[in-house]
Design a protein around this motif. Sequence first.
Motif, short mmCIF file in Angstrom:
data_model
loop_
_atom_site.label_atom_id
_atom_site.label_comp_id
_atom_site.label_asym_id
_atom_site.label_seq_id
_atom_site.Cartn_x
_atom_site.Cartn_y
_atom_site.Cartn_z
N GLY A 70 17.64 -63.90 19.55
CA GLY A 70 18.25 -63.02 20.54
C GLY A 70 17.69 -61.62 20.49
N LEU A 71 17.56 -61.07 19.28
CA LEU A 71 16.98 -59.73 19.13
C LEU A 71 15.52 -59.70 19.57
CD1 LEU A 71 18.56 -58.65 15.73
CD2 LEU A 71 19.09 -57.76 18.00
N THR A 72 14.78 -60.76 19.28
CA THR A 72 13.39 -60.85 19.71
C THR A 72 13.30 -60.86 21.24
OG1 THR A 72 12.80 -62.06 17.71
CG2 THR A 72 11.26 -62.20 19.56
N ALA A 73 14.17 -61.62 21.89
CA ALA A 73 14.17 -61.68 23.36
C ALA A 73 14.50 -60.31 23.95
CB ALA A 73 15.18 -62.72 23.84
N ILE A 74 15.48 -59.61 23.39
CA ILE A 74 15.84 -58.27 23.88
C ILE A 74 14.66 -57.32 23.69
CG2 ILE A 74 17.31 -56.27 23.41
CD1 ILE A 74 19.57 -58.31 22.79
N PHE A 75 14.02 -57.39 22.53
CA PHE A 75 12.86 -56.53 22.26
C PHE A 75 11.74 -56.80 23.26
CE2 PHE A 75 8.75 -55.98 20.12
CZ PHE A 75 8.80 -54.62 19.89
N MET A 76 11.44 -58.06 23.53
CA MET A 76 10.36 -58.41 24.45
C MET A 76 10.64 -57.92 25.86
SD MET A 76 8.05 -59.70 22.59
CE MET A 76 6.93 -60.38 23.77
N VAL A 77 11.85 -58.05 26.33
CA VAL A 77 12.22 -57.58 27.67
C VAL A 77 12.09 -56.06 27.73
CG1 VAL A 77 14.14 -57.33 29.27
CG2 VAL A 77 13.66 -59.54 28.23
N THR A 78 12.53 -55.36 26.70
CA THR A 78 12.45 -53.91 26.66
C THR A 78 11.01 -53.43 26.65
OG1 THR A 78 14.52 -53.85 25.43
CG2 THR A 78 13.18 -51.86 25.39
#
Length: 74
Positions: free
Chosen positions: A15-23
């Motif tokens: 989840g944190l990786t997905a948020i980081f990638m979108v950001t």
Amino acid sequence: MVNKIAILIIMAVLGLTAIFMVTVDNRKQPPANFVAEYEILEKWQLPDILEEVSGIAWLDDSKLVCVQDEDGII
């Protein structure tokens, strides 16, 4: 119990990786209303040997240097 904790940790990391990638992806794109404004002040005709210039820079106030890296010519 151990499997549930491992699954929760993995889900949190994903989840944190997905948020980081979108950001990070959104930072690469300029805003929708961005308009690049510039004015060409001077133009130079380069010799034919520098048909495909890969790099260009000022050497000093009166000298412009170019590199045509296919042949290694400066």
